[in-house]
Motif scaffolding. Sequence first.
Motif, PDB file in Angstrom:
ATOM      1  N   TRP A 178      -4.900  -8.372   1.259  1.00 39.89           N
ATOM      2  CA  TRP A 178      -3.682  -8.862   1.908  1.00 39.89           C
ATOM      3  C   TRP A 178      -3.870 -10.258   2.487  1.00 39.89           C
ATOM      4  O   TRP A 178      -4.748 -10.497   3.309  1.00 39.89           O
ATOM      5  CB  TRP A 178      -3.257  -7.891   3.000  1.00 39.89           C
ATOM      6  CG  TRP A 178      -2.066  -8.323   3.808  1.00 39.89           C
ATOM      7  CD1 TRP A 178      -2.047  -8.590   5.143  1.00 39.89           C
ATOM      8  CD2 TRP A 178      -0.746  -8.561   3.328  1.00 39.89           C
ATOM      9  NE1 TRP A 178      -0.785  -8.965   5.541  1.00 39.89           N
ATOM     10  CE2 TRP A 178       0.032  -8.958   4.447  1.00 39.89           C
ATOM     11  CE3 TRP A 178      -0.137  -8.470   2.079  1.00 39.89           C
ATOM     12  CZ2 TRP A 178       1.385  -9.264   4.335  1.00 39.89           C
ATOM     13  CZ3 TRP A 178       1.202  -8.777   1.972  1.00 39.89           C
ATOM     14  CH2 TRP A 178       1.949  -9.166   3.088  1.00 39.89           C
ATOM     15  N   ARG A 179      -3.046 -11.207   2.001  1.00 40.48           N
ATOM     16  CA  ARG A 179      -3.086 -12.585   2.497  1.00 40.48           C
ATOM     17  C   ARG A 179      -1.659 -13.074   2.737  1.00 40.48           C
ATOM     18  O   ARG A 179      -1.398 -14.270   2.676  1.00 40.48           O
ATOM     19  CB  ARG A 179      -3.763 -13.495   1.477  1.00 40.48           C
ATOM     20  CG  ARG A 179      -5.202 -13.106   1.154  1.00 40.48           C
ATOM     21  CD  ARG A 179      -5.824 -14.090   0.181  1.00 40.48           C
ATOM     22  NE  ARG A 179      -5.006 -14.232  -1.030  1.00 40.48           N
ATOM     23  CZ  ARG A 179      -5.017 -13.389  -2.061  1.00 40.48           C
ATOM     24  NH1 ARG A 179      -5.816 -12.332  -2.025  1.00 40.48           N
ATOM     25  NH2 ARG A 179      -4.237 -13.583  -3.104  1.00 40.48           N
ATOM     26  N   GLY A 180      -0.753 -12.142   2.965  1.00 41.95           N
ATOM     27  CA  GLY A 180       0.631 -12.533   3.192  1.00 41.95           C
ATOM     28  C   GLY A 180       1.405 -12.788   1.912  1.00 41.95           C
ATOM     29  O   GLY A 180       2.470 -13.417   1.952  1.00 41.95           O
ATOM     30  N   GLN A 181       0.903 -12.298   0.757  1.00 42.62           N
ATOM     31  CA  GLN A 181       1.568 -12.558  -0.524  1.00 42.62           C
ATOM     32  C   GLN A 181       2.920 -11.849  -0.596  1.00 42.62           C
ATOM     33  O   GLN A 181       3.191 -10.912   0.158  1.00 42.62           O
ATOM     34  CB  GLN A 181       0.677 -12.151  -1.709  1.00 42.62           C
ATOM     35  CG  GLN A 181       0.263 -10.700  -1.756  1.00 42.62           C
ATOM     36  CD  GLN A 181      -1.105 -10.471  -1.149  1.00 42.62           C
ATOM     37  OE1 GLN A 181      -1.399 -11.001  -0.082  1.00 42.62           O
ATOM     38  NE2 GLN A 181      -1.937  -9.681  -1.821  1.00 42.62           N
ATOM     39  N   GLY A 182       3.727 -12.301  -1.518  1.00 45.77           N
ATOM     40  CA  GLY A 182       5.077 -11.773  -1.656  1.00 45.77           C
ATOM     41  C   GLY A 182       5.130 -10.448  -2.386  1.00 45.77           C
ATOM     42  O   GLY A 182       4.096  -9.831  -2.687  1.00 45.77           O
ATOM     43  N   ALA A 183       6.343 -10.036  -2.655  1.00 42.10           N
ATOM     44  CA  ALA A 183       6.569  -8.741  -3.293  1.00 42.10           C
ATOM     45  C   ALA A 183       6.080  -8.749  -4.733  1.00 42.10           C
ATOM     46  O   ALA A 183       6.016  -9.789  -5.394  1.00 42.10           O
ATOM     47  CB  ALA A 183       8.049  -8.390  -3.239  1.00 42.10           C
ATOM     48  N   ILE A 184       5.739  -7.556  -5.235  1.00 41.82           N
ATOM     49  CA  ILE A 184       5.293  -7.368  -6.605  1.00 41.82           C
ATOM     50  C   ILE A 184       6.423  -6.712  -7.391  1.00 41.82           C
ATOM     51  O   ILE A 184       6.941  -5.662  -6.998  1.00 41.82           O
ATOM     52  CB  ILE A 184       4.039  -6.468  -6.667  1.00 41.82           C
ATOM     53  CG1 ILE A 184       2.925  -7.028  -5.774  1.00 41.82           C
ATOM     54  CG2 ILE A 184       3.573  -6.302  -8.106  1.00 41.82           C
ATOM     55  CD1 ILE A 184       2.434  -8.395  -6.187  1.00 41.82           C
TER      56      ILE A 184
END
Length: 341
Positions: free
Chosen positions: A315-321
């Motif tokens: 988790w690094r604040g990435q967006g939705a998958i």
Amino acid sequence: MGPHPAVAAIRLAVRRVLHDLLTDHHASTEQRPHERPPSPLVLVACSGGADSMALASALAFEAPRLGLRAGGVTVDHGLQPGSDLRAEEVVLRLRELGLDPVESTAVTVGREGGPEAAARDARYAALDAAAERHGAIAVLLGHTRDDQAETVLLGLARGSGIRSLSGMAAVSGADGRYRRPFLGLDRQTARKACMVQSLPVWDDPHNTDPAYTRSRLRHEGLPALEKALGKGVVEALARTAQLSRDDADALDSWARQAEASVRDAAGLLECAKLYALPPAVRRRILRQAAIEAGAPAGSLFARHIEEVDRLITGWRGQGAINLPGKVVAQRQGGRLVIRQG
């Protein structure tokens, strides 16, 4: 003098499956002692090829001896000129074996997932409908040990997980509808059984067409492996399938038991609790959650689940998958939300 060894082998394989079906059927009817239902019906899916014709002949021989009715279904995929005429020929051959009811059903093959997958989906839908229509307790399929080996290699080439490497199950479908008696027999045994019984067979040209992946594997890939590694490759791959299936079943059971423990009071998946699980168990929970949200199982690949898994482990604040079926997975305040987008 008894039957030819090949004929004896296919009959024994079918007899064992029919005994299992009868045991299950009697257990289900014991709760209705005052009813006298008709003899249960077992269907065979028959293309007219050696494997399924051998299966049909064995079913026709064994079923009456066990008090079962035997019928047959052939599916016309409409992919080759004259396929309707060939389907009629198969119906005639099945009736000559004594099967009843027998029918041919035509399907329209779509394009989703490629030609082989689309044809398979259409075929199983037709077989499901036929089983429901006739009230059959099972449909027998003629997949052999060679087919199983090919399935394992195809799964390996896709980089799939252990479930894909487990190949085809001997029992599958809703309520165990589909049974595969020949997974322990090789293709040559089925063909030999047809030959000694003078059963006419049809060799599907698609099975030798290099445009199809399975055909290339069958005629080029597996022979090359046997040349490089020696005989016994098919048997080893089939054995790998069974071992993989045992492991996959155990992991699936673990995942089902663990799922409730990683959800909060609102039913949302908690990332911290998911993180604590072994990867193989966690990814099974994620896959099932995606399917329940509407992602088609056949279009949900390992790479999709790996991307969702990184929302937990990387988790690094990435967006939705974005997942197949317009399903979206995103992390929100320590929870993993998987829903229709």
